[in-house]
Design an enzyme around this catalytic site. Structure first.
Site, PDB file in Angstrom:
ATOM      1  N   LYS A  41       1.297  -1.206  -0.086  1.00 13.95           N
ATOM      2  CA  LYS A  41       0.197   0.368  -0.331  1.00 13.95           C
ATOM      3  C   LYS A  41       0.838   1.191   0.464  1.00 13.95           C
ATOM      4  O   LYS A  41       0.565   2.061  -0.588  1.00 13.95           O
ATOM      5  CB  LYS A  41      -1.194  -0.074   1.562  1.00 13.95           C
ATOM      6  CG  LYS A  41      -2.172  -0.473   1.039  1.00 13.95           C
ATOM      7  CD  LYS A  41      -3.432  -0.384   2.403  1.00 13.95           C
ATOM      8  CE  LYS A  41      -4.401  -1.040   2.197  1.00 13.95           C
ATOM      9  NZ  LYS A  41      -5.586  -1.273   2.968  1.00 13.95           N
ATOM     10  N   THR A 127     -13.871   2.622  14.718  1.00 13.81           N
ATOM     11  CA  THR A 127     -14.707   2.026  15.535  1.00 13.81           C
ATOM     12  C   THR A 127     -14.595   1.186  16.120  1.00 13.81           C
ATOM     13  O   THR A 127     -14.333   0.327  16.353  1.00 13.81           O
ATOM     14  CB  THR A 127     -16.073   2.084  14.392  1.00 13.81           C
ATOM     15  OG1 THR A 127     -16.221   2.232  13.837  1.00 13.81           O
ATOM     16  CG2 THR A 127     -17.791   1.591  16.030  1.00 13.81           C
ATOM     17  N   PHE A 161     -17.603   9.224  10.605  1.00 13.77           N
ATOM     18  CA  PHE A 161     -18.671   8.569  10.577  1.00 13.77           C
ATOM     19  C   PHE A 161     -19.158   8.690   8.257  1.00 13.77           C
ATOM     20  O   PHE A 161     -20.328   8.853   7.783  1.00 13.77           O
ATOM     21  CB  PHE A 161     -19.698   9.722  10.634  1.00 13.77           C
ATOM     22  CG  PHE A 161     -19.883   9.639  11.982  1.00 13.77           C
ATOM     23  CD1 PHE A 161     -20.347   8.557  12.359  1.00 13.77           C
ATOM     24  CD2 PHE A 161     -19.577  10.654  12.739  1.00 13.77           C
ATOM     25  CE1 PHE A 161     -21.137   9.143  14.007  1.00 13.77           C
ATOM     26  CE2 PHE A 161     -19.618  10.751  14.078  1.00 13.77           C
ATOM     27  CZ  PHE A 161     -20.173   9.731  14.747  1.00 13.77           C
ATOM     28  N   LYS A 278     -34.693   2.704   0.975  1.00 12.84           N
ATOM     29  CA  LYS A 278     -34.094   2.026   0.656  1.00 12.84           C
ATOM     30  C   LYS A 278     -34.539   0.657   0.219  1.00 12.84           C
ATOM     31  O   LYS A 278     -33.119  -0.465   0.865  1.00 12.84           O
ATOM     32  CB  LYS A 278     -33.213   2.298  -0.992  1.00 12.84           C
ATOM     33  CG  LYS A 278     -33.537   3.569  -1.761  1.00 12.84           C
ATOM     34  CD  LYS A 278     -32.194   4.155  -2.514  1.00 12.84           C
ATOM     35  CE  LYS A 278     -32.121   3.476  -3.657  1.00 12.84           C
ATOM     36  NZ  LYS A 278     -30.982   3.602  -4.513  1.00 12.84           N
ATOM     37  N   GLY A 280     -34.301  -3.161  -0.355  1.00 10.30           N
ATOM     38  CA  GLY A 280     -33.028  -4.177  -1.513  1.00 10.30           C
ATOM     39  C   GLY A 280     -32.840  -5.118  -1.247  1.00 10.30           C
ATOM     40  O   GLY A 280     -33.613  -5.862   0.120  1.00 10.30           O
ATOM     41  N   CYS A 287     -18.946  -2.122   7.903  1.00 15.30           N
ATOM     42  CA  CYS A 287     -19.022  -1.120   9.386  1.00 15.30           C
ATOM     43  C   CYS A 287     -20.278  -1.742   9.584  1.00 15.30           C
ATOM     44  O   CYS A 287     -20.907  -2.296  10.714  1.00 15.30           O
ATOM     45  CB  CYS A 287     -19.576   0.352   9.249  1.00 15.30           C
ATOM     46  SG  CYS A 287     -17.524   1.080   8.790  1.00 15.30           S
ATOM     47  N   LYS A 290     -20.570  -5.727  11.221  1.00 10.79           N
ATOM     48  CA  LYS A 290     -19.929  -5.865  12.179  1.00 10.79           C
ATOM     49  C   LYS A 290     -19.411  -4.474  13.541  1.00 10.79           C
ATOM     50  O   LYS A 290     -19.586  -5.390  15.005  1.00 10.79           O
ATOM     51  CB  LYS A 290     -18.414  -5.641  11.973  1.00 10.79           C
ATOM     52  CG  LYS A 290     -17.614  -4.455  12.606  1.00 10.79           C
ATOM     53  CD  LYS A 290     -16.180  -3.857  12.416  1.00 10.79           C
ATOM     54  CE  LYS A 290     -15.163  -2.989  11.993  1.00 10.79           C
ATOM     55  NZ  LYS A 290     -16.211  -1.721  12.703  1.00 10.79           N
ATOM     56  N   ARG A 354     -16.411  -5.720   1.796  1.00 14.39           N
ATOM     57  CA  ARG A 354     -16.667  -6.936   3.225  1.00 14.39           C
ATOM     58  C   ARG A 354     -18.034  -7.264   3.137  1.00 14.39           C
ATOM     59  O   ARG A 354     -18.927  -6.436   3.175  1.00 14.39           O
ATOM     60  CB  ARG A 354     -16.335  -5.878   4.161  1.00 14.39           C
ATOM     61  CG  ARG A 354     -14.273  -6.016   3.598  1.00 14.39           C
ATOM     62  CD  ARG A 354     -13.953  -5.507   4.554  1.00 14.39           C
ATOM     63  NE  ARG A 354     -13.695  -3.629   4.226  1.00 14.39           N
ATOM     64  CZ  ARG A 354     -13.151  -2.847   4.889  1.00 14.39           C
ATOM     65  NH1 ARG A 354     -12.304  -3.013   5.925  1.00 14.39           N
ATOM     66  NH2 ARG A 354     -12.795  -1.298   4.336  1.00 14.39           N
TER      67      ARG A 354
HETATM   68  N1  LIG Z   1     -14.687   2.752   6.111  1.00 15.30           N
HETATM   69  C1  LIG Z   1     -15.672   2.888   6.078  1.00 15.30           C
HETATM   70  O1  LIG Z   1     -16.853   3.692   5.936  1.00 15.30           O
HETATM   71  C2  LIG Z   1     -15.408   3.502   7.475  1.00 15.30           C
HETATM   72  C3  LIG Z   1     -16.894   4.601   8.096  1.00 15.30           C
HETATM   73  C4  LIG Z   1     -16.653   5.192   9.664  1.00 15.30           C
HETATM   74  C5  LIG Z   1     -15.680   4.254  10.339  1.00 15.30           C
HETATM   75  N2  LIG Z   1     -14.776   2.902   9.632  1.00 15.30           N
HETATM   76  C6  LIG Z   1     -14.020   2.482  11.085  1.00 15.30           C
HETATM   77  O2  LIG Z   1     -12.895   2.619  11.213  1.00 15.30           O
HETATM   78  C7  LIG Z   1     -11.578   2.045  10.989  1.00 15.30           C
HETATM   79  C8  LIG Z   1     -10.840   1.367   9.664  1.00 15.30           C
HETATM   80  O3  LIG Z   1     -11.771   1.087   9.389  1.00 15.30           O
HETATM   81  P1  LIG Z   1     -10.909   0.935   7.319  1.00 15.30           P
HETATM   82  O4  LIG Z   1     -12.053   1.154   6.636  1.00 15.30           O
HETATM   83  O5  LIG Z   1     -10.311   2.480   6.941  1.00 15.30           O
HETATM   84  O6  LIG Z   1     -10.561  -0.352   7.346  1.00 15.30           O
HETATM   85  P2  LIG Z   1      -8.922  -0.537   6.510  1.00 15.30           P
HETATM   86  O7  LIG Z   1      -9.077  -1.913   6.711  1.00 15.30           O
HETATM   87  O8  LIG Z   1      -9.659  -0.231   5.070  1.00 15.30           O
HETATM   88  O9  LIG Z   1      -7.402  -0.247   6.980  1.00 15.30           O
HETATM   89  C9  LIG Z   1      -6.799  -0.362   8.121  1.00 15.30           C
HETATM   90  C10 LIG Z   1      -5.886  -0.274   7.204  1.00 15.30           C
HETATM   91  O10 LIG Z   1      -4.842  -0.228   9.301  1.00 15.30           O
HETATM   92  C11 LIG Z   1      -4.056  -1.023   8.691  1.00 15.30           C
HETATM   93  N3  LIG Z   1      -2.743  -1.453  10.103  1.00 15.30           N
HETATM   94  C12 LIG Z   1      -3.422  -2.366  10.767  1.00 15.30           C
HETATM   95  N4  LIG Z   1      -3.062  -2.544  11.752  1.00 15.30           N
HETATM   96  C13 LIG Z   1      -1.646  -1.871  11.928  1.00 15.30           C
HETATM   97  C14 LIG Z   1      -0.122  -1.332  12.783  1.00 15.30           C
HETATM   98  N5  LIG Z   1      -0.175  -1.712  13.808  1.00 15.30           N
HETATM   99  N6  LIG Z   1       0.468  -0.454  12.133  1.00 15.30           N
HETATM  100  C15 LIG Z   1      -0.260   0.008  10.691  1.00 15.30           C
HETATM  101  N7  LIG Z   1      -0.992   0.114  10.195  1.00 15.30           N
HETATM  102  C16 LIG Z   1      -1.852  -1.020  10.484  1.00 15.30           C
HETATM  103  C17 LIG Z   1      -4.292  -2.590   8.043  1.00 15.30           C
HETATM  104  O11 LIG Z   1      -2.677  -2.320   7.212  1.00 15.30           O
HETATM  105  C18 LIG Z   1      -4.987  -0.965   7.474  1.00 15.30           C
HETATM  106  O12 LIG Z   1      -3.930  -0.616   5.547  1.00 15.30           O
HETATM  107  C19 LIG Z   1     -13.033   0.676  12.088  1.00 15.30           C
HETATM  108  O13 LIG Z   1     -12.828   0.747  12.561  1.00 15.30           O
HETATM  109  C20 LIG Z   1     -13.918   1.185  10.976  1.00 15.30           C
HETATM  110  O14 LIG Z   1     -14.988   0.849  11.478  1.00 15.30           O
HETATM  111  C21 LIG Z   1     -14.777   3.266   8.850  1.00 15.30           C
END
Ligand SMILES: NC(=O)c1ccc[n+]([C@@H]2O[C@H](COP(=O)([O-])OP(=O)(O)OC[C@H]3O[C@@H](n4cnc5c(N)ncnc54)[C@H](O)[C@@H]3O)[C@@H](O)[C@H]2O)c1
Length: 458
Positions: A41, A127, A161, A278, A280, A287, A290, A354
């Site tokens: 990445k 989260t 959010f 909506k 569906g 999110c 989980k 996911r």
């Molecule tokens: N994706 C969404 O739409 C969204 C929205 C709101 C909140 N969240 C929350 O935000 C958090 C992150 O979600 P995401 O979708 O961005 O996750 P993701 O899986 O896309 O990214 C997480 C990243 O963290 C990295 N990582 C893990 N352990 C690490 C470490 N020790 N050191 C450095 N990097 C590390 C992973 O390699 C990965 O690239 C989660 O708690 C999720 O619930 C996500």
């Protein structure tokens, strides 16, 4: 401290949340270091290539390049950081509890390397269940004690959010920013970090213009515990709202109503609102599933039943199989038939698969003995990597997917599907049957093209 002063910010975890946040904070003028343990990445990002599909992100990545750097090495950049944001994944364990091992691993690294004379503010954006801000503090303190150091720093909770597919828009023009902090300095530092957004003093990027009539976002300042619970309450509510309209889609079908019209009539009520109404094939993504399971787990730990949220989960489990039920009704025999799946992402404008409804639908169809052809404009690569063992036929276009199929099933509401030439596609199918799992197509137009059309709740 001047509100306009720019900060040194380290973000750990460069996924959907960390990358978006990093790029936006860099665009706003802060000096940002995005850290990820995934070297592939980091390599790509250093070359200006986005690792996720998110509209507008690649442009902003280029525009903020001078302010944002990418690294695998957290320890080196921690020294100058005024703020460290934790944005790593928090997946669900088998029992619904949240796996905090990534968050704790980051906390431990911070404790090992933090400059105790100039401790940064730690902000948790992942989260996480209530109490995690405190847990992060404890873990960092344990490491500081090993170094013979005292425990003088703050942890704030700043839940995220953003929605995938409109992540930049949501970050630049949020409805509100929630901060859970126990001391005023921590709150002020978060306020300073977000000042350009709270006051809307930045020049909007061309690809993400400021919406007309946008009013300044509220800053909700509260305790870390309330901030953590706000995130779960919001997601459980939104998931329940979708499950609610999905439950009504079943009764709409029985009585001969159209759930799209019902939802419109209901959503215009300002007390209810049109969003997340909506019907569906159910909610998915990284999110809702989980987070809903996580809050139910927390509820069970506190002996606090949550029957509404439990029901939302159960309705969703059944909803994901609606497409299969419809195929059985329309084709009678699914075994041996060829089913074309349009859409693998859990929603449009993202490559995230996911917990996508497509996973359950495809798995069930294969178990039933169907031949499955799939197409998604963006998410196909991820699906193929994740489900390499599955015997599905990957198609280059929606038209290829239709060819020879007994039925098509739409599982993601990609705009592209609105502009297909259905008459031409139908001509290449064995049976002109379509299950519109997102209620996105014009039923009459499909019927005129000779299709047997079945939506959800209409
Ligand atoms: N994706 C969404 O739409 C969204 C929205 C709101 C909140 N969240 C929350 O935000 C958090 C992150 O979600 P995401 O979708 O961005 O996750 P993701 O899986 O896309 O990214 C997480 C990243 O963290 C990295 N990582 C893990 N352990 C690490 C470490 N020790 N050191 C450095 N990097 C590390 C992973 O390699 C990965 O690239 C989660 O708690 C999720 O619930 C996500």
């Amino acid at each position: 401290m001047k509100m306009s002063e720019k900060l040194n910010i380290v973000i750990v975890g460069t996924g959907y949340v960390g990358l978006t946040t990093g790029v936006v904070l860099g665009y706003l003028g802060h000096r940002v270091t995005c850290v990820d343990q995934d070297m592939a990445k980091i390599d790509k990002l250093e070359r200006g290539i986005s690792t996720i599909y998110e509209p507008g992100l690649e442009e902003l990545l280029i525009q903020s390049a001078a302010q944002v750097k990418f690294t695998k090495d957290l320890l080196r950049d921690l020294v100058d950081a005024q703020v460290v944001i934790i944005a790593v994944g928090t997946p669900a364990k088998e029992n619904g509890d949240t796996d905090l091992s990534y968050v704790e691993a980051v906390a431990r690294e911070i404790g090992m390397a933090m400059d105790v004379l100039k401790p940064p503010l730690i902000i948790n954006k992942s989260t996480v269940p209530v109490g995690t801000a405190r847990r992060v503090e404890t873990v960092i303190c344990e490491e500081l004690e090993k170094r013979g150091q005292g425990c003088h720093f703050s942890v704030a909770s700043n839940p995220e959010f953003l929605r995938e597919g409109s992540a930049l828009y949501d970050t630049l023009y949020p409805d509100r920013i929630v901060v859970g902090a126990n001391d005023i300095n921590a709150l002020n530092l978060v306020r300073q970090m977000y000042a350009p957004i709270l006051e809307q003093t930045f020049n909007p990027p061309q690809s993400v213009p400021r919406p007309e009539g946008y009013s300044l976002p509220a800053l909700v300042s509260t305790s870390p515990t309330s901030a953590e619970l706000i995130k779960y309450t919001a997601n459980a509510f939104l998931a329940t709202k979708i499950s609610f309209i999905n439950e009504f889609s079943a009764i709409a079908e029985k009585v001969g109503a159209d759930i799209v019209e019902v939802a419109k009539g209901v959503g215009l009520d300002r007390r209810i609102g049109a969003g997340f109404l909506k019907a569906g094939v159910g909610w998915g993504g990284s999110c809702f599933p989980k987070d809903v399971r996580s809050i139910l787990f927390t509820g069970s730990q506190y002996n606090c039943e949550m029957p509404l949220v439990q029901a939302a989960l159960e309705v969703n489990r059944r909803q994901k199989l609606k497409a299969i039920e419809k195929l059985q009704q329309l084709l009678k025999v699914v075994r041996g038939s060829t089913i074309g799946i349009l859409g693998l992402a859990f929603k449009a404008d993202t490559d995230d698969i996911r917990e996508s409804p497509a996973i359950e639908v495809i798995k069930t169809l294969l178990e039933m003995g169907a031949r499955v052809k799939v197409y998604d404009p963006i998410a196909m690569k991820k699906y193929r990597q994740t489900y390499a063992d599955q015997q599905v036929v990957y198609c280059g276009t929606a038209e290829d997917t239709a060819s020879d199929a007994d039925a098509l099933v739409i599982l993601t509401d990609w705009d592209e599907f609105l502009h297909l030439s259905w008459a031409e596609m139908g001509a290449t199918m064995k049976n002109k049957v379509i299950v519109d799992g997102r209620n996105m197509l014009d039923r009459e137009q499909l019927q005129q093209a000779g299709f047997t059309y079945s939506g959800i709740g209409r």
